[in-house]
Design a protein around this motif. Structure first.
Motif, PDB file in Angstrom:
ATOM      1  N   LEU A 104      35.688 157.145 -62.951  1.00  0.00           N
ATOM      2  CA  LEU A 104      35.692 155.694 -63.158  1.00  0.00           C
ATOM      3  C   LEU A 104      35.241 154.913 -61.924  1.00  0.00           C
ATOM      4  CD1 LEU A 104      38.974 155.337 -65.214  1.00  0.00           C
ATOM      5  CD2 LEU A 104      36.612 155.239 -66.059  1.00  0.00           C
ATOM      6  N   ALA A 105      35.054 155.583 -60.806  1.00  0.00           N
ATOM      7  CA  ALA A 105      34.626 154.901 -59.577  1.00  0.00           C
ATOM      8  C   ALA A 105      33.194 154.391 -59.681  1.00  0.00           C
ATOM      9  CB  ALA A 105      34.764 155.839 -58.384  1.00  0.00           C
ATOM     10  N   ASP A 106      32.396 155.015 -60.527  1.00  0.00           N
ATOM     11  CA  ASP A 106      30.999 154.595 -60.679  1.00  0.00           C
ATOM     12  C   ASP A 106      30.899 153.470 -61.704  1.00  0.00           C
ATOM     13  OD1 ASP A 106      27.970 155.556 -60.224  1.00  0.00           O
ATOM     14  OD2 ASP A 106      28.271 154.938 -62.316  1.00  0.00           O
ATOM     15  N   PRO A 107      30.210 152.375 -61.368  1.00  0.00           N
ATOM     16  CA  PRO A 107      30.140 151.248 -62.306  1.00  0.00           C
ATOM     17  C   PRO A 107      29.424 151.561 -63.617  1.00  0.00           C
ATOM     18  CG  PRO A 107      28.802 150.821 -60.351  1.00  0.00           C
ATOM     19  CD  PRO A 107      29.558 152.084 -60.096  1.00  0.00           C
ATOM     20  N   TYR A 108      28.442 152.452 -63.612  1.00  0.00           N
ATOM     21  CA  TYR A 108      27.761 152.791 -64.866  1.00  0.00           C
ATOM     22  C   TYR A 108      28.675 153.616 -65.769  1.00  0.00           C
ATOM     23  CZ  TYR A 108      23.443 151.109 -62.768  1.00  0.00           C
ATOM     24  OH  TYR A 108      22.487 150.322 -62.183  1.00  0.00           O
ATOM     25  N   ARG A 109      29.434 154.526 -65.189  1.00  0.00           N
ATOM     26  CA  ARG A 109      30.367 155.311 -66.008  1.00  0.00           C
ATOM     27  C   ARG A 109      31.491 154.421 -66.542  1.00  0.00           C
ATOM     28  NH1 ARG A 109      29.157 159.577 -61.935  1.00  0.00           N
ATOM     29  NH2 ARG A 109      31.018 158.995 -60.739  1.00  0.00           N
ATOM     30  N   ARG A 110      31.957 153.497 -65.703  1.00  0.00           N
ATOM     31  CA  ARG A 110      32.980 152.557 -66.167  1.00  0.00           C
ATOM     32  C   ARG A 110      32.424 151.686 -67.287  1.00  0.00           C
ATOM     33  NH1 ARG A 110      34.210 151.363 -61.345  1.00  0.00           N
ATOM     34  NH2 ARG A 110      33.377 149.256 -61.298  1.00  0.00           N
ATOM     35  N   ARG A 111      31.162 151.344 -67.204  1.00  0.00           N
ATOM     36  CA  ARG A 111      30.523 150.545 -68.257  1.00  0.00           C
ATOM     37  C   ARG A 111      30.542 151.291 -69.595  1.00  0.00           C
ATOM     38  NH1 ARG A 111      24.247 148.582 -67.855  1.00  0.00           N
ATOM     39  NH2 ARG A 111      23.881 148.363 -70.071  1.00  0.00           N
ATOM     40  N   HIS A 119      25.914 161.310 -65.546  1.00  0.00           N
ATOM     41  CA  HIS A 119      27.062 160.424 -65.752  1.00  0.00           C
ATOM     42  C   HIS A 119      27.904 160.869 -66.948  1.00  0.00           C
ATOM     43  CE1 HIS A 119      26.236 157.664 -62.584  1.00  0.00           C
ATOM     44  NE2 HIS A 119      25.129 157.182 -63.110  1.00  0.00           N
ATOM     45  N   PHE A 120      27.266 161.245 -68.031  1.00  0.00           N
ATOM     46  CA  PHE A 120      28.003 161.677 -69.212  1.00  0.00           C
ATOM     47  C   PHE A 120      28.700 163.015 -68.974  1.00  0.00           C
ATOM     48  CE2 PHE A 120      25.822 158.215 -71.165  1.00  0.00           C
ATOM     49  CZ  PHE A 120      26.689 157.808 -72.168  1.00  0.00           C
ATOM     50  N   ARG A 121      28.098 163.888 -68.175  1.00  0.00           N
ATOM     51  CA  ARG A 121      28.747 165.156 -67.831  1.00  0.00           C
ATOM     52  C   ARG A 121      30.018 164.891 -67.030  1.00  0.00           C
ATOM     53  NH1 ARG A 121      28.641 168.104 -63.378  1.00  0.00           N
ATOM     54  NH2 ARG A 121      26.753 167.108 -62.603  1.00  0.00           N
ATOM     55  N   VAL A 122      29.952 163.984 -66.056  1.00  0.00           N
ATOM     56  CA  VAL A 122      31.128 163.650 -65.248  1.00  0.00           C
ATOM     57  C   VAL A 122      32.242 163.089 -66.134  1.00  0.00           C
ATOM     58  CG1 VAL A 122      32.007 162.133 -63.414  1.00  0.00           C
ATOM     59  CG2 VAL A 122      29.816 163.315 -63.118  1.00  0.00           C
ATOM     60  N   LEU A 123      31.890 162.191 -67.050  1.00  0.00           N
ATOM     61  CA  LEU A 123      32.883 161.614 -67.959  1.00  0.00           C
ATOM     62  C   LEU A 123      33.495 162.677 -68.860  1.00  0.00           C
ATOM     63  CD1 LEU A 123      31.052 158.307 -68.938  1.00  0.00           C
ATOM     64  CD2 LEU A 123      33.110 158.519 -67.505  1.00  0.00           C
ATOM     65  N   ARG A 124      32.655 163.579 -69.363  1.00  0.00           N
ATOM     66  CA  ARG A 124      33.133 164.651 -70.242  1.00  0.00           C
ATOM     67  C   ARG A 124      34.046 165.607 -69.475  1.00  0.00           C
ATOM     68  NH1 ARG A 124      28.476 166.732 -71.516  1.00  0.00           N
ATOM     69  NH2 ARG A 124      28.655 168.512 -70.140  1.00  0.00           N
ATOM     70  N   GLU A 125      33.651 166.000 -68.264  1.00  0.00           N
ATOM     71  CA  GLU A 125      34.448 166.940 -67.484  1.00  0.00           C
ATOM     72  C   GLU A 125      35.768 166.327 -67.024  1.00  0.00           C
ATOM     73  OE1 GLU A 125      31.820 168.415 -64.436  1.00  0.00           O
ATOM     74  OE2 GLU A 125      30.798 169.744 -65.851  1.00  0.00           O
ATOM     75  N   ALA A 126      35.811 165.006 -66.883  1.00  0.00           N
ATOM     76  CA  ALA A 126      37.058 164.329 -66.536  1.00  0.00           C
ATOM     77  C   ALA A 126      37.974 164.203 -67.754  1.00  0.00           C
ATOM     78  CB  ALA A 126      36.764 162.944 -65.958  1.00  0.00           C
ATOM     79  N   GLY A 127      37.427 164.470 -68.944  1.00  0.00           N
ATOM     80  CA  GLY A 127      38.222 164.402 -70.168  1.00  0.00           C
ATOM     81  C   GLY A 127      38.266 163.030 -70.810  1.00  0.00           C
TER      82      GLY A 127
END
Length: 105
Positions: A22-29, A60-68
């Motif tokens: 969530l630290a990245d603004p695009y992933r938070r978006r 970005h989507f991989r990071v979000l997926r791996e974070a659950g």
């Protein structure tokens, strides 16, 4: 069962990984748009229209997926993304409303 489709228990959500994602603004978006959408909403990665390269979107989507935070399902030639709302709300109550209320940077 593929990693992206595995069953995730709320206890499996690691605070450090979630905060890093969530630290990245695009992933938070991405999470904000999914949090504002109705329960069970699925979207393709391309529907988020992030101003970055396709490779960066994939990252970005991989990071979000791996974070659950999200689950992704292959649907023919595309992949849909859905928020793991129930798991997030159970593990981190109040997090999604905070993200949903955030104004876009």
């Amino acid at each position: 069962m593929a990693e992206k489709d595995r069953k995730l228990e709320p206890v499996d959500l690691d605070l450090g990984k979630v905060l890093t994602a969530l630290a990245d603004p695009y992933r938070r978006r991405v999470i904000r748009e999914l949090a504002r959408a109705g329960m069970g909403t699925e979207r393709t990665c391309a529907s988020f229209q992030l101003p970055v390269s396709k490779a960066t979107v994939t990252h970005h989507f991989r990071v979000l997926r791996e974070a659950g935070l999200i689950r992704q399902v292959d649907r023919g030639n595309s992949r849909t993304t859905a928020l793991r709302r129930e798991e997030i709300d159970t593990r981190f109550p109040g997090l999604l409303p905070l993200i949903a209320e955030e104004t876009s940077p």
